[in-house]
Design a protein around this motif. Structure first.
Motif, PDB file in Angstrom:
ATOM      1  N   LYS A  43       3.319  13.388  -0.040  1.00 44.43           N
ATOM      2  CA  LYS A  43       4.185  14.480  -0.338  1.00 44.43           C
ATOM      3  C   LYS A  43       4.987  13.556  -0.202  1.00 44.43           C
ATOM      4  O   LYS A  43       6.944  12.986  -0.613  1.00 44.43           O
ATOM      5  N   GLU A  44       4.972  12.278   1.529  1.00 50.19           N
ATOM      6  CA  GLU A  44       5.836  11.288   1.817  1.00 50.19           C
ATOM      7  C   GLU A  44       5.210  10.069   2.642  1.00 50.19           C
ATOM      8  O   GLU A  44       3.955  10.905   3.075  1.00 50.19           O
ATOM      9  N   ILE A  45       5.998   9.343   2.524  1.00 51.19           N
ATOM     10  CA  ILE A  45       5.735   7.902   3.796  1.00 51.19           C
ATOM     11  C   ILE A  45       6.437   7.405   4.825  1.00 51.19           C
ATOM     12  O   ILE A  45       7.046   7.114   3.992  1.00 51.19           O
ATOM     13  N   HIS A  46       5.922   6.947   5.613  1.00 56.66           N
ATOM     14  CA  HIS A  46       6.235   6.563   7.068  1.00 56.66           C
ATOM     15  C   HIS A  46       5.833   5.460   7.381  1.00 56.66           C
ATOM     16  O   HIS A  46       4.501   5.748   8.461  1.00 56.66           O
ATOM     17  N   LYS A  55       0.474  -1.058   0.048  1.00 57.86           N
ATOM     18  CA  LYS A  55       0.389   0.312  -0.104  1.00 57.86           C
ATOM     19  C   LYS A  55       1.120   1.101  -0.173  1.00 57.86           C
ATOM     20  O   LYS A  55       0.507   2.743  -0.506  1.00 57.86           O
ATOM     21  N   SER A  56       1.716   1.164   0.543  1.00 54.28           N
ATOM     22  CA  SER A  56       3.038   2.044   0.521  1.00 54.28           C
ATOM     23  C   SER A  56       3.585   2.578  -0.587  1.00 54.28           C
ATOM     24  O   SER A  56       3.276   3.777  -1.043  1.00 54.28           O
ATOM     25  N   CYS A  57       3.796   1.989  -1.403  1.00 54.81           N
ATOM     26  CA  CYS A  57       4.110   2.156  -2.628  1.00 54.81           C
ATOM     27  C   CYS A  57       3.645   2.193  -3.362  1.00 54.81           C
ATOM     28  O   CYS A  57       3.804   2.943  -4.206  1.00 54.81           O
ATOM     29  N   GLU A  58       2.068   1.701  -3.476  1.00 51.53           N
ATOM     30  CA  GLU A  58       0.976   2.086  -4.041  1.00 51.53           C
ATOM     31  C   GLU A  58       0.734   3.532  -4.314  1.00 51.53           C
ATOM     32  O   GLU A  58       0.195   4.721  -5.236  1.00 51.53           O
ATOM     33  N   LYS A  89      10.564   1.770  -7.608  1.00 51.92           N
ATOM     34  CA  LYS A  89      11.972   3.007  -7.929  1.00 51.92           C
ATOM     35  C   LYS A  89      11.158   4.047  -6.818  1.00 51.92           C
ATOM     36  O   LYS A  89      10.810   5.253  -7.503  1.00 51.92           O
ATOM     37  N   VAL A  90      10.414   3.979  -5.811  1.00 55.16           N
ATOM     38  CA  VAL A  90       9.835   4.517  -4.830  1.00 55.16           C
ATOM     39  C   VAL A  90      10.475   5.273  -3.632  1.00 55.16           C
ATOM     40  O   VAL A  90      11.422   4.538  -2.892  1.00 55.16           O
ATOM     41  N   GLU A  91      10.918   6.622  -4.238  1.00 56.83           N
ATOM     42  CA  GLU A  91      11.571   7.529  -3.812  1.00 56.83           C
ATOM     43  C   GLU A  91      11.399   8.627  -2.360  1.00 56.83           C
ATOM     44  O   GLU A  91      12.395   9.171  -0.796  1.00 56.83           O
ATOM     45  N   ASN A  92       9.894   8.301  -1.910  1.00 55.07           N
ATOM     46  CA  ASN A  92       9.902   9.167  -0.906  1.00 55.07           C
ATOM     47  C   ASN A  92       8.988   8.189   0.745  1.00 55.07           C
ATOM     48  O   ASN A  92       8.004   9.060   0.762  1.00 55.07           O
ATOM     49  N   VAL A  93       8.857   6.904   0.263  1.00 53.35           N
ATOM     50  CA  VAL A  93       8.771   6.011   1.322  1.00 53.35           C
ATOM     51  C   VAL A  93       9.876   5.973   2.747  1.00 53.35           C
ATOM     52  O   VAL A  93      10.908   5.465   1.609  1.00 53.35           O
TER      53      VAL A  93
END
Length: 213
Positions: A62-65, A53-56, A85-89
């Motif tokens: 903006k960003e996911i922790h 889900k985080s990648c989706e 290639k997910v850069e904001n998680v």
């Protein structure tokens, strides 16, 4: 490492395969969630599992922790993020009570398939309230095991509960009704803005709720 962490570490190997059985529920949950996300949102994904889900959702915020107590789940999630290639998680093994997360830090907190597995759901909801900014959103989907489910799923849950009672499985599975989840969220000082019972072999209750005080 406690027994719960060990259990989820072991479960991580086949986690995505077992989740495939409820693809309709997951797809509908994602569709509902995306309606409430904004590109400026800072999100906490509590109990992120293998990070699907985080990648989706990554491109919509903006960003996911993304956090989970299982190091093996986080390892799989991190690899999944790299592959896609997910850069904001940011994937991290920790708990929602980690003191690095300060009050009113997040616009949205996600909790999918979590509340029925924790010892004190109200403590979790209260902590989510604390972490959200004013009028922030708490979005959850929780199995309701006192409501409609197929015979096969019912038998699997029954077996799981037996194994839990005799100590083989170190997790207590709570048998929620959707009305009990409504009360839980209301008692946590949230106002529901969208709810839906989603069924495919089992009932999952989707809730999007706004922090009201």
């Amino acid at each position: 490492m406690n027994q719960t962490e060990k259990f989820w570490d072991k479960a991580s190997k086949n986690y995505d395969k077992t989740e495939d059985r409820f693809e309709h529920i997951h797809r509908k949950t994602s569709e509902n969630t995306k309606k409430h996300l904004n590109i400026t949102d800072i999100v906490l994904d509590y109990g992120c599992g293998t990070g699907t889900k985080s990648c989706e959702f990554a491109k919509q915020v903006k960003e996911i922790h993304a956090i989970d107590i299982s190091s093996k789940m986080i390892e799989i999630a991190t690899n999944k993020g790299t592959t896609n290639k997910v850069e904001n998680v940011n994937f991290l093994q920790t708990t929602i009570f980690d003191e690095k997360y300060k009050k009113e830090s997040f616009d949205v907190v996600l909790a999918f398939n979590m509340l029925h597995t924790v010892p004190s759901p109200q403590d979790i909801v209260n902590r989510i309230h604390e972490l959200l900014k004013p009028e922030g959103l708490f979005i959850s989907a929780t199995p309701c095991m006192q409501e409609k489910m197929s015979f096969l799923v019912g038998m699997q849950i029954y077996l799981f509960r037996i194994l839990s009672k005799i100590g083989i499985v170190p997790i207590f599975i709570r048998r929620f009704k959707s009305s009990e989840l409504d009360d839980l969220i209301e008692n946590g000082k949230f106002q529901s803005i969208e709810t839906e019972s989603i069924y495919k072999g089992a009932t999952s209750y989707f809730v999007a709720a706004k922090k009201v005080s």
